[in-house]
Motif scaffolding. Structure first.
Motif, PDB file in Angstrom:
ATOM      1  N   GLN A 441      77.265 -30.746  85.988  1.00  0.00           N
ATOM      2  CA  GLN A 441      76.675 -29.631  86.728  1.00  0.00           C
ATOM      3  C   GLN A 441      75.196 -29.862  86.990  1.00  0.00           C
ATOM      4  O   GLN A 441      74.688 -29.607  88.090  1.00  0.00           O
ATOM      5  CB  GLN A 441      76.874 -28.331  85.937  1.00  0.00           C
ATOM      6  CG  GLN A 441      76.420 -27.082  86.681  1.00  0.00           C
ATOM      7  CD  GLN A 441      77.197 -26.871  87.975  1.00  0.00           C
ATOM      8  OE1 GLN A 441      78.412 -26.920  87.991  1.00  0.00           O
ATOM      9  NE2 GLN A 441      76.488 -26.657  89.082  1.00  0.00           N
ATOM     10  N   ASP A 445      73.270 -30.210  90.613  1.00  0.00           N
ATOM     11  CA  ASP A 445      72.203 -29.286  91.012  1.00  0.00           C
ATOM     12  C   ASP A 445      70.910 -30.029  91.325  1.00  0.00           C
ATOM     13  O   ASP A 445      70.246 -29.734  92.339  1.00  0.00           O
ATOM     14  CB  ASP A 445      71.963 -28.268  89.897  1.00  0.00           C
ATOM     15  CG  ASP A 445      73.152 -27.328  89.715  1.00  0.00           C
ATOM     16  OD1 ASP A 445      74.009 -27.268  90.624  1.00  0.00           O
ATOM     17  OD2 ASP A 445      73.233 -26.666  88.658  1.00  0.00           O
ATOM     18  N   HIS A 448      70.861 -31.922  94.685  1.00  0.00           N
ATOM     19  CA  HIS A 448      70.643 -31.008  95.812  1.00  0.00           C
ATOM     20  C   HIS A 448      69.187 -30.537  95.850  1.00  0.00           C
ATOM     21  O   HIS A 448      68.603 -30.400  96.938  1.00  0.00           O
ATOM     22  CB  HIS A 448      71.583 -29.805  95.708  1.00  0.00           C
ATOM     23  CG  HIS A 448      72.980 -30.088  96.161  1.00  0.00           C
ATOM     24  ND1 HIS A 448      73.870 -30.839  95.427  1.00  0.00           N
ATOM     25  CD2 HIS A 448      73.644 -29.722  97.312  1.00  0.00           C
ATOM     26  CE1 HIS A 448      75.026 -30.926  96.081  1.00  0.00           C
ATOM     27  NE2 HIS A 448      74.918 -30.265  97.229  1.00  0.00           N
ATOM     28  N   THR A 449      68.599 -30.302  94.694  1.00  0.00           N
ATOM     29  CA  THR A 449      67.187 -29.888  94.649  1.00  0.00           C
ATOM     30  C   THR A 449      66.290 -30.995  95.176  1.00  0.00           C
ATOM     31  O   THR A 449      65.351 -30.742  95.952  1.00  0.00           O
ATOM     32  CB  THR A 449      66.794 -29.531  93.202  1.00  0.00           C
ATOM     33  OG1 THR A 449      67.603 -28.452  92.745  1.00  0.00           O
ATOM     34  CG2 THR A 449      65.330 -29.134  93.126  1.00  0.00           C
TER      35      THR A 449
END
Length: 639
Positions: A441, A445, A448-449
């Motif tokens: 996870q 995340d 994408h950040t």
């Protein structure tokens, strides 16, 4: 009775006397036959009874030793032999020979601890065939031959052509019925041979199932089977968990044969300990010993004395090897209430003993128990934190040589009250397999950040993410990375996966293959914390790497007054890395002085508290837009 007219009275008397003599002789012969038959029947009954008793005891769990004691008592009761002994050949090179002896005192034959055969009996046995026997008398004094018993009977024990042992009998009187004695001996010896074979076969099967093939000690299954029974003991017990130190070095220096014999001799020493109850080999160089204690108060002195004896040098093929080991132990019932808890306590104690180096000893105590309880509570909190999604990514800036932010390292943090640091909670995530879920996870995340930051600020070049060996052992890891890159639009070369040196040392082919596939996609690989692990420079020749991160323990020392030697070491690391085509990032930069030194030495990127501590995603976004990184002019470096 009519008399012949011509037969005189004397002739009649003579004839009658002859007839009476014949009848008397016939009656005597009949009585002798009856007596012989009765005696033979009685002897057969005695033999049958003795053999039946031996056979019965051979199947009631007492097996060979008990059956032999019964046989010897029968010989003492029914023959002229007053002292008897039986010695069997050993089943293998581990189990010692079985010896049983018996002495007739009055009317009650008493069995005694067995002793060896006389030297002449051993010599005779080497040449004898199965069921061969011999009677002789002592001519000269011989050790183990009773002084007051000059007569001897020898009989070999065996089946077919296989000799299994010998029976040696002694007496001080002549045998009135030597035939019966021989028949009884042979009958009993035949039965004992079958008992021996049955016991040897049972032992062979048991050894295959419950014994370690190399040392003959119990295997793991057998030891844990025995642990189930310790709660019925009223006497204190100590469980020792022994880890042999330097066994790999013995293998390399002396060869596998010597190393195997070394393990064999260690097992023998443990089994020969008078208080030893059971010994098992759990791993290649790990043994456990269950020890009966006089009392629990003096457990440590007893254990120390045993280990001192175990540490005596071993001479194997003229090589003198001094055993070295770390030991943890626990005491029942003081430290644990059952066998499995006792083993766990000893295992934990061994882990603490290893921290203090070779030849260390540690008993399970209240301090260790408190640590275990804290670990249990932390493990529970970690599982709950995963469910509540309390683990989030923080980011630490990575700057270039001109002190401009060019990237960041994503670091896992636990956002809750009184949360421990990553050095404490990450091992729990790995042990319980939760790092896969959390890491997957987090990776999704932060990729994408990073893609968003790169779109908003073109100078943002890369994102570094620490990857656990547990994650890399997951077959779907490459798919997770590929999917996240595709969905986010982040170029593969902008993702840097940081891995530890120990992962390469373990040489796990599936893991290395996954790393190679990721690198082929364009993902860059960084070797984290270089210098703290094995640090064999030869690995840099074949590792699929792009970046070398110098551990902060080297970098921090550069600010000290006498840092000339440390500067030389860091310079050498950077030169080697550059020669291998690797970029270099310095971790742990906490001052402007150290930052300038690292730049002068040739590092490509810098990371540390001087440029920023790990911060939240929102704070990192603000920092990227403000470019608020302290800048300092370069200063010349002098060693």
């Amino acid at each position: 009775m009519k008399r012949s007219p011509s037969e005189s009275l004397p002739a009649i008397i003579e004839r009658l006397e002859r007839q009476l003599s014949r009848e008397r002789q016939a009656r005597q012969e009949a009585e002798h036959i009856a007596e012989t038959s009765t005696r033979r029947l009685y002897r057969e009954q005695l033999k049958l009874q003795a053999v039946s008793q031996v056979a019965t005891h051979a199947h009631d769990g007492m097996r060979l030793r008990k059956a032999t004691q019964v046989a010897l008592k029968a010989l003492l009761q029914h023959t002229a032999w007053r002292y008897c002994r039986v010695v069997y050949k050993p089943f293998d090179d581990i189990i010692p020979p079985v010896r049983v002896s018996a002495l007739c005192e009055g009317e009650n034959p008493l069995t005694r601890p067995g002793d060896s055969l006389t030297a002449s009996a051993r010599a005779w046995l080497e040449q004898a065939s199965p069921l061969e026997f011999m009677t002789d008398e002592r001519l000269i004094h011989e050790k183990r031959w009773p002084e007051n018993m000059p007569r001897r009977f020898l009989c070999s024990i065996g089946i077919g052509e296989q000799c299994m042992g010998a029976l040696e009998l002694f007496s001080y009187t002549e045998d009135e019925d030597i035939t019966f004695s021989q028949e009884l001996v042979l009958a009993l010896v035949r039965e004992l041979a079958h008992v021996y074979k049955s016991e040897r076969d049972r032992h062979a099967i048991e050894r295959m199932v419950w014994r370690d093939a190399l040392t003959g000690a119990l295997n793991r299954a057998a030891f844990f089977r025995d642990l189930e029974t310790i709660t019925i003991d009223t006497q204190p017990l100590a469980l020792l968990y022994i880890d042999l130190d330097g066994f790999g070095d013995i293998n390399e220096e002396y060869g596998h044969d010597i190393a195997d014999r070394y393990l064999f001799e260690i097992a023998r020493r443990l089994e020969n300990e008078p208080l030893s109850r059971s010994v098992a080999r759990l791993g290649s160089d790990e043994f456990v010993l269950l020890l009966t204690l006089p009392d629990s108060l003096h457990a440590e002195p007893v254990v120390q004395a045993l280990l001192a004896d175990l540490a005596r040098p071993l001479v194997l093929d003229h090589h003198s090897i001094v055993p070295a080991f770390s030991t943890g132990f626990a005491v029942y019932p003081d430290d644990a209430s059952d066998g499995h808890a006792l083993f766990y306590a000893a295992d934990i104690a061994l882990s603490h003993a290893r921290e203090h180096g070779s030849n260390s000893l540690r008993r399970f105590d209240s301090e260790i128990a408190e640590q275990i309880e804290r670990r249990k509570q932390l493990a529970l909190r970690v599982r709950q934190a995963v469910t509540r999604q309390e683990f989030v990514a923080f980011f630490q800036p990575i700057v270039s040589r001109d002190f401009q932010i060019v990237g960041a390292e994503a670091l896992l943090r636990w956002q809750t009250t009184n949360a421990p640091g990553p050095a404490e909670f990450i091992p729990f995530l790995e042990e319980q397999g939760l790092i896969r879920e959390v890491g997957r996870q987090m990776l999704h995340d932060v990729i994408h950040t990073a893609a968003r930051w790169r779109r908003e600020r073109y100078a943002f070049e890369s994102l570094s993410v620490n990857v656990s060996p547990v994650q890399l052992r997951e077959e779907a890891f490459v798919t997770h990375v590929t999917t996240a890159l595709k969905e986010s639009g982040l170029p593969a070369h902008c993702l840097i996966l940081e891995i530890t040196e120990s992962l390469y040392i373990s040489d796990e082919k599936p893991v290395l293959e996954r790393l190679a596939r990721l690198r082929a996609l364009g993902v860059r690989l960084a070797l984290d914390d270089f210098g703290t692990g094995y640090s064999a420079l030869g690995y840099l020749q074949w590792m699929p790497l792009d970046i070398l991160k110098i551990d902060k323990s080297f970098v921090l020392k550069l600010a000290e007054a006498h840092s000339g030697r440390d500067i030389t070491i860091v310079r050498a690391i950077i030169q080697i890395a550059r020669a291998c085509g690797l970029d270099v990032t310095a971790e742990g930069v906490e001052s402007a002085e150290v930052a300038h030194i690292m730049c002068e030495l040739g590092t490509h990127c810098l990371q540390g508290y001087h440029f920023g501590r790990p911060i939240s995603e929102a704070d990192m976004t603000t920092l990227l837009h403000s470019s608020a990184i302290p800048a300092h002019p370069h200063q010349p470096l002098t060693d």
